[in-house]
Motif scaffolding. Structure first.
Motif, PDB file in Angstrom:
ATOM      1  N   GLY A   1     -11.218  45.147 -14.958  1.00 47.42           N
ATOM      2  CA  GLY A   1     -12.409  45.956 -15.206  1.00 47.42           C
ATOM      3  C   GLY A   1     -13.431  45.357 -16.136  1.00 47.42           C
ATOM      4  O   GLY A   1     -14.451  45.984 -16.443  1.00 47.42           O
ATOM      5  N   ARG A   2     -13.192  44.136 -16.593  1.00 50.65           N
ATOM      6  CA  ARG A   2     -14.218  43.465 -17.409  1.00 50.65           C
ATOM      7  C   ARG A   2     -15.418  43.175 -16.522  1.00 50.65           C
ATOM      8  O   ARG A   2     -15.255  42.758 -15.394  1.00 50.65           O
ATOM      9  N   ILE A   3     -16.622  43.381 -17.070  1.00 47.36           N
ATOM     10  CA  ILE A   3     -17.850  43.255 -16.275  1.00 47.36           C
ATOM     11  C   ILE A   3     -18.854  42.366 -16.998  1.00 47.36           C
ATOM     12  O   ILE A   3     -18.992  42.427 -18.229  1.00 47.36           O
ATOM     13  N   HIS A   4     -19.553  41.578 -16.214  1.00 44.94           N
ATOM     14  CA  HIS A   4     -20.650  40.754 -16.737  1.00 44.94           C
ATOM     15  C   HIS A   4     -21.828  40.857 -15.764  1.00 44.94           C
ATOM     16  O   HIS A   4     -21.638  40.790 -14.549  1.00 44.94           O
ATOM     17  N   TYR A   5     -23.028  41.012 -16.333  1.00 40.64           N
ATOM     18  CA  TYR A   5     -24.250  41.072 -15.530  1.00 40.64           C
ATOM     19  C   TYR A   5     -25.201  39.955 -15.923  1.00 40.64           C
ATOM     20  O   TYR A   5     -25.266  39.549 -17.094  1.00 40.64           O
ATOM     21  N   ALA A   6     -25.974  39.501 -14.955  1.00 35.02           N
ATOM     22  CA  ALA A   6     -27.099  38.627 -15.262  1.00 35.02           C
ATOM     23  C   ALA A   6     -28.116  39.434 -16.065  1.00 35.02           C
ATOM     24  O   ALA A   6     -28.276  40.641 -15.852  1.00 35.02           O
ATOM     25  N   ASP A   7     -28.804  38.770 -16.982  1.00 36.75           N
ATOM     26  CA  ASP A   7     -29.780  39.473 -17.819  1.00 36.75           C
ATOM     27  C   ASP A   7     -30.849  40.166 -16.978  1.00 36.75           C
ATOM     28  O   ASP A   7     -31.336  41.242 -17.345  1.00 36.75           O
ATOM     29  N   SER A   8     -31.194  39.569 -15.857  1.00 35.53           N
ATOM     30  CA  SER A   8     -32.286  40.090 -15.037  1.00 35.53           C
ATOM     31  C   SER A   8     -31.961  41.423 -14.377  1.00 35.53           C
ATOM     32  O   SER A   8     -32.878  42.123 -13.909  1.00 35.53           O
ATOM     33  N   VAL A   9     -30.686  41.808 -14.324  1.00 38.27           N
ATOM     34  CA  VAL A   9     -30.326  43.053 -13.642  1.00 38.27           C
ATOM     35  C   VAL A   9     -29.691  44.082 -14.577  1.00 38.27           C
ATOM     36  O   VAL A   9     -29.390  45.203 -14.150  1.00 38.27           O
ATOM     37  N   LYS A  10     -29.501  43.709 -15.824  1.00 37.02           N
ATOM     38  CA  LYS A  10     -28.889  44.650 -16.777  1.00 37.02           C
ATOM     39  C   LYS A  10     -29.707  45.925 -16.876  1.00 37.02           C
ATOM     40  O   LYS A  10     -30.935  45.876 -16.966  1.00 37.02           O
ATOM     41  N   GLY A  11     -29.021  47.060 -16.837  1.00 35.64           N
ATOM     42  CA  GLY A  11     -29.695  48.339 -16.927  1.00 35.64           C
ATOM     43  C   GLY A  11     -30.194  48.869 -15.597  1.00 35.64           C
ATOM     44  O   GLY A  11     -30.647  50.014 -15.516  1.00 35.64           O
ATOM     45  N   ARG A  12     -30.139  48.031 -14.556  1.00 39.01           N
ATOM     46  CA  ARG A  12     -30.611  48.451 -13.231  1.00 39.01           C
ATOM     47  C   ARG A  12     -29.503  48.424 -12.173  1.00 39.01           C
ATOM     48  O   ARG A  12     -29.519  49.239 -11.250  1.00 39.01           O
ATOM     49  N   PHE A  13     -28.575  47.496 -12.294  1.00 40.81           N
ATOM     50  CA  PHE A  13     -27.500  47.336 -11.314  1.00 40.81           C
ATOM     51  C   PHE A  13     -26.169  47.728 -11.943  1.00 40.81           C
ATOM     52  O   PHE A  13     -25.948  47.514 -13.134  1.00 40.81           O
ATOM     53  N   ILE A  14     -25.283  48.265 -11.108  1.00 40.93           N
ATOM     54  CA  ILE A  14     -23.929  48.596 -11.543  1.00 40.93           C
ATOM     55  C   ILE A  14     -22.941  48.086 -10.516  1.00 40.93           C
ATOM     56  O   ILE A  14     -23.042  48.407  -9.329  1.00 40.93           O
ATOM     57  N   ILE A  15     -21.981  47.298 -10.997  1.00 43.28           N
ATOM     58  CA  ILE A  15     -20.912  46.805 -10.128  1.00 43.28           C
ATOM     59  C   ILE A  15     -19.671  47.655 -10.355  1.00 43.28           C
ATOM     60  O   ILE A  15     -19.399  48.079 -11.485  1.00 43.28           O
ATOM     61  N   SER A  16     -18.938  47.907  -9.284  1.00 41.26           N
ATOM     62  CA  SER A  16     -17.698  48.676  -9.411  1.00 41.26           C
ATOM     63  C   SER A  16     -16.729  48.208  -8.335  1.00 41.26           C
ATOM     64  O   SER A  16     -17.127  47.544  -7.377  1.00 41.26           O
ATOM     65  N   ARG A  17     -15.471  48.564  -8.519  1.00 40.80           N
ATOM     66  CA  ARG A  17     -14.458  48.189  -7.522  1.00 40.80           C
ATOM     67  C   ARG A  17     -13.497  49.336  -7.325  1.00 40.80           C
ATOM     68  O   ARG A  17     -13.204  50.095  -8.257  1.00 40.80           O
ATOM     69  N   ASP A  18     -13.001  49.428  -6.104  1.00 42.88           N
ATOM     70  CA  ASP A  18     -11.995  50.422  -5.742  1.00 42.88           C
ATOM     71  C   ASP A  18     -10.823  49.649  -5.146  1.00 42.88           C
ATOM     72  O   ASP A  18     -10.843  49.288  -3.963  1.00 42.88           O
ATOM     73  N   ASN A  19      -9.813  49.403  -5.971  1.00 45.29           N
ATOM     74  CA  ASN A  19      -8.687  48.595  -5.500  1.00 45.29           C
ATOM     75  C   ASN A  19      -7.904  49.293  -4.387  1.00 45.29           C
ATOM     76  O   ASN A  19      -7.294  48.624  -3.554  1.00 45.29           O
ATOM     77  N   ALA A  20      -7.936  50.604  -4.347  1.00 44.20           N
ATOM     78  CA  ALA A  20      -7.220  51.338  -3.293  1.00 44.20           C
ATOM     79  C   ALA A  20      -7.867  51.096  -1.930  1.00 44.20           C
ATOM     80  O   ALA A  20      -7.194  51.189  -0.892  1.00 44.20           O
ATOM     81  N   LYS A  21      -9.163  50.794  -1.933  1.00 40.46           N
ATOM     82  CA  LYS A  21      -9.891  50.552  -0.684  1.00 40.46           C
ATOM     83  C   LYS A  21     -10.225  49.079  -0.481  1.00 40.46           C
ATOM     84  O   LYS A  21     -10.903  48.738   0.492  1.00 40.46           O
ATOM     85  N   ASP A  22      -9.795  48.217  -1.398  1.00 42.61           N
ATOM     86  CA  ASP A  22     -10.090  46.782  -1.296  1.00 42.61           C
ATOM     87  C   ASP A  22     -11.583  46.548  -1.134  1.00 42.61           C
ATOM     88  O   ASP A  22     -12.018  45.730  -0.305  1.00 42.61           O
ATOM     89  N   THR A  23     -12.358  47.246  -1.930  1.00 42.31           N
ATOM     90  CA  THR A  23     -13.805  47.225  -1.778  1.00 42.31           C
ATOM     91  C   THR A  23     -14.483  47.160  -3.140  1.00 42.31           C
ATOM     92  O   THR A  23     -14.006  47.767  -4.112  1.00 42.31           O
ATOM     93  N   ILE A  24     -15.591  46.416  -3.185  1.00 40.22           N
ATOM     94  CA  ILE A  24     -16.437  46.465  -4.369  1.00 40.22           C
ATOM     95  C   ILE A  24     -17.828  46.929  -3.953  1.00 40.22           C
ATOM     96  O   ILE A  24     -18.191  46.871  -2.779  1.00 40.22           O
TER      97      ILE A  24
END
Length: 122
Positions: free
Chosen positions: A55-78
């Motif tokens: 669950g550690r997350i890193h964003y490019a500076d250009s998208v911070k505050g606008r983009f959100i990454i997430s993952r659902d391991n039960a669905k093998d999907t991000i």
């Protein structure tokens, strides 16, 4: 190798939102760091966001505050939720699976999807 299939790209006006999805083949998905990269015409591929298996997350500076990454391991999907999109976000977006949590694009490492086009234009 992990097979990855992206979806959710399209054309959106500036200020709009899109949600990208990346479905992975069931091949120990939960152990991989999963990332979104993008490549605009004439530019090098760049990291947008990455999420580790823990669950550690890193964003490019250009998208911070606008983009959100997430993952659902039960669905093998991000996912990549993209809000307040700007014309400079226009690019082909690629999903990546790697055993290393990378903070920047380091070459053709890991597994890649085929890409999905995101176009931000009025």
């Amino acid at each position: 190798q992990v097979q990855l299939v992206e979806s959710g790209g399209g054309l959106v006006q500036p200020g709009g939102s899109l949600r990208l999805s990346c479905a992975a083949s069931r091949n120990s998905f939960e152990i991989y760091a999963m990332g979104w990269y993008r490549q605009a015409p004439g530019k090098q591929r760049e990291l947008v966001a990455v999420i580790s298996s823990g669950g550690r997350i890193h964003y490019a500076d250009s998208v911070k505050g606008r983009f959100i990454i997430s993952r659902d391991n039960a669905k093998d999907t991000i996912y990549l939720q993209m809000d307040n999109l700007k014309p400079e976000d226009t690019a082909v977006y690629y999903c990546n699976a790697d055993q290393i949590f990378r903070l920047r694009y380091a070459g053709d490492l890991g597994s890649w999807g085929q890409g999905t086009q995101v176009t931000v234009s009025s």
